[in-house]
Design a protein around this motif. Structure first.
Motif, PDB file in Angstrom:
ATOM      1  N   MET A   1     -54.749  73.871 -17.601  1.00  0.00           N
ATOM      2  CA  MET A   1     -54.853  72.454 -17.275  1.00  0.00           C
ATOM      3  C   MET A   1     -54.974  72.282 -15.762  1.00  0.00           C
ATOM      4  SD  MET A   1     -52.159  69.334 -17.984  1.00  0.00           S
ATOM      5  CE  MET A   1     -52.289  69.499 -19.747  1.00  0.00           C
ATOM      6  N   LYS A   2     -55.881  71.396 -15.349  1.00  0.00           N
ATOM      7  CA  LYS A   2     -56.053  71.096 -13.927  1.00  0.00           C
ATOM      8  C   LYS A   2     -55.098  69.969 -13.518  1.00  0.00           C
ATOM      9  CE  LYS A   2     -59.734  73.754 -13.115  1.00  0.00           C
ATOM     10  NZ  LYS A   2     -59.857  74.747 -12.043  1.00  0.00           N
ATOM     11  N   HIS A   3     -54.616  70.053 -12.281  1.00  0.00           N
ATOM     12  CA  HIS A   3     -53.652  69.081 -11.766  1.00  0.00           C
ATOM     13  C   HIS A   3     -54.137  68.511 -10.435  1.00  0.00           C
ATOM     14  CE1 HIS A   3     -51.326  71.890 -14.288  1.00  0.00           C
ATOM     15  NE2 HIS A   3     -50.518  70.870 -14.530  1.00  0.00           N
ATOM     16  N   VAL A   4     -53.647  67.320 -10.123  1.00  0.00           N
ATOM     17  CA  VAL A   4     -53.768  66.798  -8.773  1.00  0.00           C
ATOM     18  C   VAL A   4     -52.531  67.252  -8.005  1.00  0.00           C
ATOM     19  CG1 VAL A   4     -53.785  64.746  -7.314  1.00  0.00           C
ATOM     20  CG2 VAL A   4     -55.167  64.806  -9.397  1.00  0.00           C
ATOM     21  N   TYR A   5     -52.746  67.948  -6.910  1.00  0.00           N
ATOM     22  CA  TYR A   5     -51.653  68.402  -6.065  1.00  0.00           C
ATOM     23  C   TYR A   5     -51.327  67.325  -5.040  1.00  0.00           C
ATOM     24  CZ  TYR A   5     -51.414  73.201  -7.799  1.00  0.00           C
ATOM     25  OH  TYR A   5     -51.206  74.315  -8.585  1.00  0.00           O
ATOM     26  N   VAL A   6     -50.092  66.872  -5.039  1.00  0.00           N
ATOM     27  CA  VAL A   6     -49.602  65.900  -4.067  1.00  0.00           C
ATOM     28  C   VAL A   6     -48.709  66.665  -3.094  1.00  0.00           C
ATOM     29  CG1 VAL A   6     -48.239  63.811  -3.717  1.00  0.00           C
ATOM     30  CG2 VAL A   6     -49.709  64.026  -5.734  1.00  0.00           C
ATOM     31  N   VAL A   7     -49.072  66.648  -1.816  1.00  0.00           N
ATOM     32  CA  VAL A   7     -48.429  67.536  -0.851  1.00  0.00           C
ATOM     33  C   VAL A   7     -47.902  66.747   0.336  1.00  0.00           C
ATOM     34  CG1 VAL A   7     -48.705  69.650   0.506  1.00  0.00           C
ATOM     35  CG2 VAL A   7     -50.164  69.268  -1.503  1.00  0.00           C
ATOM     36  N   GLY A   8     -46.717  67.110   0.779  1.00  0.00           N
ATOM     37  CA  GLY A   8     -46.150  66.492   1.969  1.00  0.00           C
ATOM     38  C   GLY A   8     -44.804  67.105   2.310  1.00  0.00           C
ATOM     39  N   THR A   9     -44.225  66.623   3.381  1.00  0.00           N
ATOM     40  CA  THR A   9     -42.902  67.084   3.805  1.00  0.00           C
ATOM     41  C   THR A   9     -41.855  66.212   3.112  1.00  0.00           C
ATOM     42  OG1 THR A   9     -43.094  65.660   5.755  1.00  0.00           O
ATOM     43  CG2 THR A   9     -43.703  67.974   6.020  1.00  0.00           C
ATOM     44  N   LEU A  33     -46.196  68.221  -7.492  1.00  0.00           N
ATOM     45  CA  LEU A  33     -45.723  67.754  -6.195  1.00  0.00           C
ATOM     46  C   LEU A  33     -45.214  68.954  -5.400  1.00  0.00           C
ATOM     47  CD1 LEU A  33     -43.621  64.509  -5.732  1.00  0.00           C
ATOM     48  CD2 LEU A  33     -43.724  66.326  -4.040  1.00  0.00           C
ATOM     49  N   VAL A  34     -45.802  69.146  -4.231  1.00  0.00           N
ATOM     50  CA  VAL A  34     -45.527  70.325  -3.418  1.00  0.00           C
ATOM     51  C   VAL A  34     -44.859  69.908  -2.115  1.00  0.00           C
ATOM     52  CG1 VAL A  34     -46.516  72.349  -2.282  1.00  0.00           C
ATOM     53  CG2 VAL A  34     -47.564  71.448  -4.374  1.00  0.00           C
ATOM     54  N   ASP A  35     -43.750  70.570  -1.791  1.00  0.00           N
ATOM     55  CA  ASP A  35     -43.019  70.299  -0.553  1.00  0.00           C
ATOM     56  C   ASP A  35     -43.417  71.322   0.511  1.00  0.00           C
ATOM     57  OD1 ASP A  35     -41.211  69.533   1.382  1.00  0.00           O
ATOM     58  OD2 ASP A  35     -39.467  70.434   0.386  1.00  0.00           O
ATOM     59  N   VAL A  36     -43.818  70.831   1.682  1.00  0.00           N
ATOM     60  CA  VAL A  36     -44.100  71.725   2.815  1.00  0.00           C
ATOM     61  C   VAL A  36     -43.204  71.378   4.002  1.00  0.00           C
ATOM     62  CG1 VAL A  36     -46.471  72.285   2.143  1.00  0.00           C
ATOM     63  CG2 VAL A  36     -46.047  70.255   3.545  1.00  0.00           C
ATOM     64  N   GLY A  37     -42.070  70.763   3.720  1.00  0.00           N
ATOM     65  CA  GLY A  37     -41.121  70.442   4.778  1.00  0.00           C
ATOM     66  C   GLY A  37     -40.322  71.665   5.203  1.00  0.00           C
ATOM     67  N   THR A  38     -39.563  71.494   6.258  1.00  0.00           N
ATOM     68  CA  THR A  38     -38.769  72.617   6.771  1.00  0.00           C
ATOM     69  C   THR A  38     -37.268  72.379   6.623  1.00  0.00           C
ATOM     70  OG1 THR A  38     -38.890  71.665   9.008  1.00  0.00           O
ATOM     71  CG2 THR A  38     -40.560  73.311   8.405  1.00  0.00           C
ATOM     72  N   ARG A  39     -36.916  71.254   6.000  1.00  0.00           N
ATOM     73  CA  ARG A  39     -35.511  70.961   5.734  1.00  0.00           C
ATOM     74  C   ARG A  39     -35.354  70.538   4.284  1.00  0.00           C
ATOM     75  NH1 ARG A  39     -36.529  68.904  10.847  1.00  0.00           N
ATOM     76  NH2 ARG A  39     -36.946  66.817  10.045  1.00  0.00           N
ATOM     77  N   LYS A  44     -37.019  65.131  -5.893  1.00  0.00           N
ATOM     78  CA  LYS A  44     -37.292  66.293  -6.731  1.00  0.00           C
ATOM     79  C   LYS A  44     -38.765  66.676  -6.588  1.00  0.00           C
ATOM     80  CE  LYS A  44     -37.178  67.987 -11.487  1.00  0.00           C
ATOM     81  NZ  LYS A  44     -36.909  67.643 -12.917  1.00  0.00           N
ATOM     82  N   VAL A  45     -39.017  67.977  -6.402  1.00  0.00           N
ATOM     83  CA  VAL A  45     -40.391  68.461  -6.256  1.00  0.00           C
ATOM     84  C   VAL A  45     -40.661  69.510  -7.321  1.00  0.00           C
ATOM     85  CG1 VAL A  45     -40.406  67.991  -3.782  1.00  0.00           C
ATOM     86  CG2 VAL A  45     -39.763  70.266  -4.597  1.00  0.00           C
ATOM     87  N   ASP A  46     -41.934  69.795  -7.554  1.00  0.00           N
ATOM     88  CA  ASP A  46     -42.319  70.819  -8.528  1.00  0.00           C
ATOM     89  C   ASP A  46     -42.393  72.203  -7.886  1.00  0.00           C
ATOM     90  OD1 ASP A  46     -42.759  69.031 -10.801  1.00  0.00           O
ATOM     91  OD2 ASP A  46     -44.437  68.256  -9.605  1.00  0.00           O
ATOM     92  N   ILE A  47     -42.834  72.258  -6.646  1.00  0.00           N
ATOM     93  CA  ILE A  47     -42.914  73.523  -5.918  1.00  0.00           C
ATOM     94  C   ILE A  47     -42.214  73.333  -4.592  1.00  0.00           C
ATOM     95  CG2 ILE A  47     -44.461  75.205  -4.837  1.00  0.00           C
ATOM     96  CD1 ILE A  47     -46.498  74.565  -7.019  1.00  0.00           C
ATOM     97  N   SER A  48     -41.189  74.119  -4.359  1.00  0.00           N
ATOM     98  CA  SER A  48     -40.333  73.928  -3.190  1.00  0.00           C
ATOM     99  C   SER A  48     -40.981  74.479  -1.927  1.00  0.00           C
ATOM    100  CB  SER A  48     -38.992  74.625  -3.409  1.00  0.00           C
ATOM    101  OG  SER A  48     -39.174  76.039  -3.389  1.00  0.00           O
ATOM    102  N   ALA A  49     -40.453  74.018  -0.791  1.00  0.00           N
ATOM    103  CA  ALA A  49     -40.908  74.540   0.501  1.00  0.00           C
ATOM    104  C   ALA A  49     -40.609  76.022   0.615  1.00  0.00           C
ATOM    105  CB  ALA A  49     -40.245  73.768   1.633  1.00  0.00           C
ATOM    106  N   GLY A  50     -39.487  76.452   0.031  1.00  0.00           N
ATOM    107  CA  GLY A  50     -39.158  77.871   0.073  1.00  0.00           C
ATOM    108  C   GLY A  50     -40.173  78.718  -0.658  1.00  0.00           C
ATOM    109  N   GLU A  51     -40.651  78.219  -1.805  1.00  0.00           N
ATOM    110  CA  GLU A  51     -41.672  78.959  -2.541  1.00  0.00           C
ATOM    111  C   GLU A  51     -42.963  79.038  -1.751  1.00  0.00           C
ATOM    112  OE1 GLU A  51     -44.069  78.826  -6.832  1.00  0.00           O
ATOM    113  OE2 GLU A  51     -42.275  77.591  -6.535  1.00  0.00           O
ATOM    114  N   VAL A  52     -43.365  77.926  -1.143  1.00  0.00           N
ATOM    115  CA  VAL A  52     -44.577  77.923  -0.319  1.00  0.00           C
ATOM    116  C   VAL A  52     -44.400  78.858   0.871  1.00  0.00           C
ATOM    117  CG1 VAL A  52     -46.096  76.531   1.129  1.00  0.00           C
ATOM    118  CG2 VAL A  52     -45.221  75.589  -1.019  1.00  0.00           C
ATOM    119  N   ALA A  53     -43.242  78.768   1.537  1.00  0.00           N
ATOM    120  CA  ALA A  53     -42.984  79.590   2.721  1.00  0.00           C
ATOM    121  C   ALA A  53     -43.058  81.076   2.403  1.00  0.00           C
ATOM    122  CB  ALA A  53     -41.619  79.247   3.307  1.00  0.00           C
TER     123      ALA A  53
END
Length: 396
Positions: A1-9, A33-39, A44-53
């Motif tokens: 399934m294709k998704h729209v990725y919503v990204v932000g801090t 929903l993807v988190d690219v924050g540093t704190r 609630k997000v689907d993919i954490s900043a830690g996973e992205v990092a």
């Protein structure tokens, strides 16, 4: 399934991200929903900043363990780029950000394929977005207000942005396939000639014309590297003038390297090598006082290249072409290289042109499949267009 990725801090833009994700979900598109924050995130997000990092070459600690925000943003940009370009389920991507978030998110967006929907809702979108967009097809959408909590206007902007990405992601493009694609470079002063070439090729080829403004040449060469273009008619190489002389629409030092790397069939010429581009007259550097200028309009000033500059430009082109292993033909229009460089024209200068042509020939190393040809024609002559097309068809 294709998704729209919503990204932000999600540490600083949590309410905005949650609202945007709801808009898209309510429009019928699945969301990640993807988190690219540093704190720590505030939602609630689907993919954490830690996973992205963790996609950083140095691991998550290289992104999240320091105290310097600038270093963290730069590191997260690398990590997010690695993360997002490896995903196979993206229907579209939309980001929300201020300075740091815009830098992180657009770094990843730029690595995604052309045509994949990309929207960046940013506080920076009404300024110079060149560093964020570069040669990609990112749509920059001004946030109007800062992202400091939701208000009536920010909800409206995010509502529109959410429906825009949903509509693009939902509407699959049904393109026409079958014809090979060819890239052509054009400037206003070579329009007549390049347009004639397109008219002769369009029945057999999908013609992609690139405006030779620095970005155009880089975009064309990226598509060569990506295998999208099966050949190139690089008629307008003027970006090299701005690179070497100091204009505002420059190529990079990597210009023509994609031709060398790929061996793609290449026909080139000297289009608009008689000029260097500047903005309004008062922006021209003082070092160029006393030169020959043509005021194209109130915001664009063209400066005629001298014989000395033409020798430098020609030597650069000749050396670059000599590194190409595929079929190369370079056509020299002896009667002028632009609409201004024609007998009676503002930039007509036989001495400068001959210095250019001779320098290209002297630096060029011919082989059986790498040749230069002089033509007693102007670059915009119909006969030159026919010669360029016939030459191209003979090497593909």
């Amino acid at each position: 399934m294709k998704h729209v990725y919503v990204v932000g801090t999600a540490d600083t833009k949590g309410p905005e991200l949650a609202y945007l994700a709801d808009v898209i979900a309510n429009a019928g598109m699945p969301v990640i929903l993807v988190d690219v924050g540093t704190r720590a995130p505030t939602i609630k997000v689907d993919i954490s900043a830690g996973e992205v990092a963790g996609y950083h070459p140095g691991g998550a600690d290289a992104v999240l363990s320091g105290d310097d925000r600038g270093v963290a943003v730069a590191a997260m940009s690398i990590a997010f780029s690695n993360f997002i370009t490896g995903r196979q389920d993206i229907a579209g991507i939309i980001g929300v950000g201020g300075g740091g978030g815009t830098s992180i998110i657009t770094a990843g967006m730029r690595g995604l394929p052309y045509g994949l929907p990309k929207i960046m809702v940013s506080t920076l979108a009404s300024g110079d977005v060149g560093p964020y967009v570069d040669i990609s097809d990112i749509i920059m959408m001004p946030s109007v207000t800062d992202f400091a909590g939701l208000n009536h206007l920010s909800r409206l902007i995010l509502h529109n942005a959410g429906h825009a990405i949903s509509g693009m992601a939902r509407a699959d493009y049904r393109g026409q396939e079958g014809k090979p694609s060819v890239g052509l470079t054009m400037f206003g002063v070579t329009t007549a000639g390049v347009t004639a070439m397109v008219e002769q090729l369009q029945l057999s080829h999908d013609c992609m014309v690139f405006h030779a403004t620095g970005v155009g040449g880089r975009t064309m060469e990226k598509l060569v590297d990506d295998g999208v273009l099966s050949g190139v008619l690089d008629i307008t190489t003027t970006e090299i003038c701005d690179l070497l002389v100091g204009g505002v629409l420059p190529a990079t030092q990597s210009r023509l390297d994609a031709i060398s790397r790929t061996g793609v069939p290449y026909v080139g010429s000297c289009g608009a090598l008689d000029m260097v581009n500047f903005w309004a007259p008062d922006t021209v550097p003082a070092a160029f006082a006393g030169r020959l200028f043509y005021h194209h309009n109130s915001n664009v000033t063209l400066m005629r290249t001298t014989a000395e500059e033409c020798r430098m430009i020609g030597a650069w082109i000749g050396a670059k072409l000599s590194a190409c292993k595929g079929p190369v033909r370079f056509l020299i229009p002896e009667r002028g290289v632009s609409a201004l460089d024609i007998e009676g024209g503002v930039f007509f200068d036989r001495q400068a042109d001959e210095a250019l042509f001779a320098a290209i020939e002297q630096a060029f190393e011919p082989t059986a499949d790498r040749r230069i040809e002089r033509l007693p024609l102007h670059i915009n002559d119909p006969e030159f267009a026919k010669a360029a097309v016939d030459t191209f068809l003979s090497i593909i």
